[in-house]
Design a protein around this motif. Structure first.
Motif, PDB file in Angstrom:
ATOM      1  N   HIS A   1       0.842  -1.196   0.000  1.00 55.70           N
ATOM      2  CA  HIS A   1       0.000   0.000   0.000  1.00 55.70           C
ATOM      3  C   HIS A   1       0.877   1.247   0.000  1.00 55.70           C
ATOM      4  O   HIS A   1       2.082   1.163   0.213  1.00 55.70           O
ATOM      5  CB  HIS A   1      -0.966   0.018   1.195  1.00 55.70           C
TER       6      HIS A   1
ATOM      7  N   GLU B   1      -3.641   3.872   2.105  1.00 55.51           N
ATOM      8  CA  GLU B   1      -3.892   4.015   3.544  1.00 55.51           C
ATOM      9  C   GLU B   1      -3.822   5.495   3.903  1.00 55.51           C
ATOM     10  O   GLU B   1      -2.811   6.146   3.645  1.00 55.51           O
ATOM     11  CB  GLU B   1      -2.798   3.239   4.311  1.00 55.51           C
TER      12      GLU B   1
ATOM     13  N   HIS C   1       4.502   7.181   3.255  1.00 55.73           N
ATOM     14  CA  HIS C   1       5.356   6.000   3.124  1.00 55.73           C
ATOM     15  C   HIS C   1       4.866   5.071   2.018  1.00 55.73           C
ATOM     16  O   HIS C   1       3.732   5.171   1.569  1.00 55.73           O
ATOM     17  CB  HIS C   1       5.459   5.225   4.447  1.00 55.73           C
TER      18      HIS C   1
ATOM     19  N   ALA D   1       4.665   0.940   1.403  1.00 58.32           N
ATOM     20  CA  ALA D   1       4.777  -0.335   2.119  1.00 58.32           C
ATOM     21  C   ALA D   1       4.969  -1.476   1.126  1.00 58.32           C
ATOM     22  O   ALA D   1       4.261  -1.548   0.114  1.00 58.32           O
ATOM     23  CB  ALA D   1       3.515  -0.580   2.949  1.00 58.32           C
TER      24      ALA D   1
ATOM     25  N   GLU E   1       8.051   0.925   4.547  1.00 58.15           N
ATOM     26  CA  GLU E   1       7.483   0.004   5.532  1.00 58.15           C
ATOM     27  C   GLU E   1       7.548  -1.409   4.968  1.00 58.15           C
ATOM     28  O   GLU E   1       7.225  -1.619   3.796  1.00 58.15           O
ATOM     29  CB  GLU E   1       6.011   0.401   5.793  1.00 58.15           C
TER      30      GLU E   1
END
Ligand code: ZN
Length: 134
Positions: free
Chosen positions: A6, A53, A77, A79, A127
Motif C-alpha cells: 500500500h 492508507e 510512506h 509499504a 514500511e
C-alpha cells in the motif's frame, strides 16, 4: 520483497479525507482502524489491485503529527509486502540499512510491520509488512 502492499498518505482530518478520497476513487473506505501504540487512525481504500492508507495523528506526539508539521499533508510512506519480515529485517540490516524498528510490531490491517529509516533510502519512508495468518 514481493510487491507494493500500500501507499500511506498523511492527512490532518481523516473524516474529511475519507469523503475526498471516496469521491476521487468512486469507492468508499473498506476499513478504519486506530493503532493507539503508533498514534494513528487509519483508513484503507482498495483501488483496483492497489491499496491506499490514510493516516491521521491521534495525539500531538504521533509520528504523523510530526510529519505534517515538517512537510505538510501528502505521501508519507510506501509499504512492501514480504513473506518473512524477520529475515527481511536481517537481510537489510546486513546490507547496512538502518531500521527504525529492528523487530516487527503489530500494525493496522492485520499486519506485522517494520519501518526503515528514511535517511538510508533517499528520503523515502519504507514500511515492510507481512500478513498475519490466522
Ligand atoms: Zn502503512
Amino acid at each position: 520483497m514481493k510487491k507494493i502492499e500500500h501507499i500511506g498518505i498523511a492527512v490532518k482530518d481523516i473524516q474529511a479525507s475519507n469523503a475526498l478520497f471516496a469521491d476521487l476513487f468512486g469507492e468508499e473506505s473498506y476499513k478504519m482502524e486506530t493503532v493507539e501504540s503508533e498514534g494513528v487512525s487509519t483508513s484503507f481504500f482498495q483501488v483496483g489491485p492497489n491499496k491506499i492508507e490514510l493516516l491521521e495523528a491521534t495525539n500531538p506526539d504521533s509520528p504523523i503529527a510530526k510529519f505534517i508539521e515538517k512537510k505538510g499533508e501528502g505521501i508519507h510512506h510506501i509499504a512492501f509486502e514480504v513473506d518473512d519480515i524477520e529475515a527481511e529485517i536481517a537481510r537489510l540490516t546486513e546490507k547496512g540499512f538502518k531500521m527504525i524498528h529492528t523487530a516487527p510490531k503489530k500494525g493496522a490491517d492485520n499486519k506485522r510491520i517494520a519501518f526503515l529509516h528514511p535517511k538510508a533510502t533517499n528520503g523515502v519512508l519504507i514500511e515492510l509488512c507481512q500478513e498475519i495468518k490466522s
